[in-house]
Design a protein around this motif. Structure first.
Motif, short mmCIF file in Angstrom:
data_model
loop_
_atom_site.label_atom_id
_atom_site.label_comp_id
_atom_site.label_asym_id
_atom_site.label_seq_id
_atom_site.Cartn_x
_atom_site.Cartn_y
_atom_site.Cartn_z
N GLN A 1 0.87 -1.17 0.00
CA GLN A 1 0.00 0.00 0.00
C GLN A 1 0.91 1.23 0.00
OE1 GLN A 1 -1.98 1.11 3.68
NE2 GLN A 1 -3.84 1.57 2.52
N VAL A 2 0.75 2.07 -1.00
CA VAL A 2 1.54 3.29 -1.12
C VAL A 2 0.63 4.46 -0.73
CG1 VAL A 2 2.90 4.73 -2.68
CG2 VAL A 2 2.86 2.25 -3.00
N ARG A 3 1.03 5.19 0.31
CA ARG A 3 0.17 6.25 0.84
C ARG A 3 0.94 7.56 0.92
NH1 ARG A 3 -4.45 6.21 3.90
NH2 ARG A 3 -4.33 3.95 4.08
N ALA A 4 0.28 8.63 0.44
CA ALA A 4 0.85 9.97 0.52
C ALA A 4 0.24 10.70 1.72
CB ALA A 4 0.56 10.73 -0.78
N PRO A 5 0.88 11.79 2.18
CA PRO A 5 0.34 12.54 3.33
C PRO A 5 -1.09 13.03 3.14
CG PRO A 5 2.57 13.25 2.85
CD PRO A 5 2.16 12.32 1.74
N SER A 6 -1.50 13.26 1.91
CA SER A 6 -2.87 13.72 1.64
C SER A 6 -3.91 12.63 1.86
CB SER A 6 -2.97 14.22 0.19
OG SER A 6 -2.78 13.12 -0.70
N GLY A 7 -3.44 11.38 2.00
CA GLY A 7 -4.36 10.27 2.15
C GLY A 7 -4.60 9.51 0.86
N ARG A 8 -4.08 10.06 -0.25
CA ARG A 8 -4.21 9.34 -1.52
C ARG A 8 -3.45 8.03 -1.41
NH1 ARG A 8 -2.62 12.68 -6.57
NH2 ARG A 8 -0.74 12.95 -5.36
N THR A 9 -4.09 6.97 -1.90
CA THR A 9 -3.53 5.63 -1.75
C THR A 9 -3.62 4.87 -3.05
OG1 THR A 9 -4.24 5.56 0.56
CG2 THR A 9 -3.75 3.48 -0.46
N LEU A 10 -2.59 4.11 -3.34
CA LEU A 10 -2.63 3.15 -4.43
C LEU A 10 -1.90 1.91 -3.95
CD1 LEU A 10 0.40 3.04 -5.92
CD2 LEU A 10 -0.40 5.19 -6.85
N TYR A 11 -2.01 0.86 -4.71
CA TYR A 11 -1.35 -0.39 -4.34
C TYR A 11 -0.43 -0.81 -5.46
CZ TYR A 11 -4.72 -0.61 -0.61
OH TYR A 11 -5.45 -0.32 0.50
N GLN A 12 0.71 -1.34 -5.09
CA GLN A 12 1.62 -1.91 -6.06
C GLN A 12 1.75 -3.40 -5.74
OE1 GLN A 12 5.12 0.70 -5.84
NE2 GLN A 12 4.48 1.51 -7.81
N ILE B 1 -5.65 -7.41 -8.46
CA ILE B 1 -6.72 -6.72 -7.72
C ILE B 1 -7.25 -7.62 -6.60
CG2 ILE B 1 -9.08 -5.85 -7.87
CD1 ILE B 1 -7.86 -3.89 -9.41
N LEU B 2 -7.45 -8.90 -6.91
CA LEU B 2 -7.93 -9.82 -5.89
C LEU B 2 -6.91 -9.92 -4.75
CD1 LEU B 2 -10.01 -11.76 -4.79
CD2 LEU B 2 -9.04 -13.54 -6.27
N ALA B 3 -5.62 -9.95 -5.08
CA ALA B 3 -4.58 -9.98 -4.05
C ALA B 3 -4.63 -8.72 -3.18
CB ALA B 3 -3.20 -10.13 -4.69
N VAL B 4 -4.92 -7.58 -3.78
CA VAL B 4 -5.06 -6.34 -3.00
C VAL B 4 -6.21 -6.48 -2.02
CG1 VAL B 4 -5.74 -3.89 -3.13
CG2 VAL B 4 -3.98 -4.78 -4.67
N THR C 1 0.40 -1.48 -10.81
CA THR C 1 -0.28 -0.53 -9.94
C THR C 1 -1.77 -0.83 -9.98
OG1 THR C 1 1.41 1.15 -10.37
CG2 THR C 1 -0.70 1.91 -9.49
N CYS C 2 -2.35 -0.92 -8.79
CA CYS C 2 -3.78 -1.22 -8.65
C CYS C 2 -4.45 -0.09 -7.88
CB CYS C 2 -4.00 -2.52 -7.90
SG CYS C 2 -3.32 -3.97 -8.71
N TYR C 3 -5.66 0.22 -8.29
CA TYR C 3 -6.47 1.23 -7.63
C TYR C 3 -7.72 0.54 -7.12
CZ TYR C 3 -3.38 3.99 -10.57
OH TYR C 3 -2.27 4.51 -11.20
N SER C 4 -7.78 0.24 -5.82
CA SER C 4 -8.93 -0.48 -5.29
C SER C 4 -10.17 0.40 -5.28
CB SER C 4 -8.64 -1.02 -3.89
OG SER C 4 -8.38 0.04 -2.99
N SER C 5 -9.98 1.72 -5.18
CA SER C 5 -11.14 2.62 -5.12
C SER C 5 -11.94 2.62 -6.42
CB SER C 5 -10.69 4.04 -4.80
OG SER C 5 -9.79 4.50 -5.79
N CYS C 6 -11.28 2.34 -7.53
CA CYS C 6 -12.00 2.31 -8.81
C CYS C 6 -11.87 0.96 -9.51
CB CYS C 6 -11.55 3.44 -9.72
SG CYS C 6 -9.82 3.36 -10.21
N HIS C 7 -11.32 -0.03 -8.79
CA HIS C 7 -11.27 -1.40 -9.30
C HIS C 7 -10.53 -1.47 -10.64
CE1 HIS C 7 -12.76 -5.53 -9.36
NE2 HIS C 7 -13.04 -5.36 -10.62
N PHE C 8 -9.23 -1.09 -10.63
CA PHE C 8 -8.44 -1.04 -11.86
C PHE C 8 -7.02 -1.52 -11.59
CE2 PHE C 8 -5.62 0.97 -14.91
CZ PHE C 8 -6.24 0.66 -16.11
N CYS C 9 -6.45 -2.25 -12.57
CA CYS C 9 -5.07 -2.70 -12.50
C CYS C 9 -4.40 -2.41 -13.85
CB CYS C 9 -5.02 -4.20 -12.20
SG CYS C 9 -3.33 -4.88 -12.11
#
Length: 107
Positions: A23-34, A73-76, A44-52
Motif C-alpha cells: 500500500q503506497v500512501r501519501a500525506p494527503s491520504g491518496r492511496t494506491l497499491y503496487q 486486484i484480488l490480491a489487493v 499498480t492497482c487502484y482499489s477505489s476504482c477497481h483497476f489494474c
C-alpha cells in the motif's frame, strides 16, 4: 474463493502469501497499491476504482468481459482483509512520479 473468483483465486493467494502487495500512501491520504507480479513486474492497482495496469486486466476484464478482476486486484482485496499489505509512505511528489511512470508505460 475459487468458485467465486475463478482462476484468479489461487494465484492471488500466492501473491498474498509472498507479501507481494504494498500500500503506497501519501500525506494527503491518496492511496494506491503496487503488486509485484509472478513475472517480477510491478503493477499498480487502484482499489477505489477497481483497476489494474496489468495486461490481463485490460484484456480479460475490460475488452473480453470474461472476468470481474485480475489476480493482482484480488490480491489487493485479500491483503486488505487479512492485514497483510506492506506499507510505504511517500511524499506527494513521489506518488505523482509513480502515477506518471505508469502513464508513460501505457504509451
Amino acid at each position: 474463493l475459487k468458485f467465486i473468483f475463478g482462476p484468479a483465486a489461487v494465484p492471488a493467494l500466492d501473491l498474498v502469501d509472498q507479501r507481494s502487495v504494498t500500500q503506497v500512501r501519501a500525506p494527503s491520504g491518496r492511496t494506491l497499491y503496487q503488486v509485484l507480479g509472478s513475472s517480477g513486474k510491478l503493477y499498480t492497482c487502484y482499489s477505489s476504482c477497481h483497476f489494474c495496469t496489468c495486461p490481463a486486466f485490460g484484456f480479460s476484464v475490460l475488452q473480453k468481459n470474461e472476468s470481474l478482476l485480475c489476480k493482482h486486484i484480488l490480491a489487493v482485496y485479500l491483503s486488505q482483509a487479512m492485514g497483510a499489505c506492506q506499507e510505504l509512505a511517500v511524499s506527494e511528489e513521489q506518488l505523482t512520479n509513480i502515477l506518471l511512470a505508469e502513464e508513460e508505460d501505457e504509451d
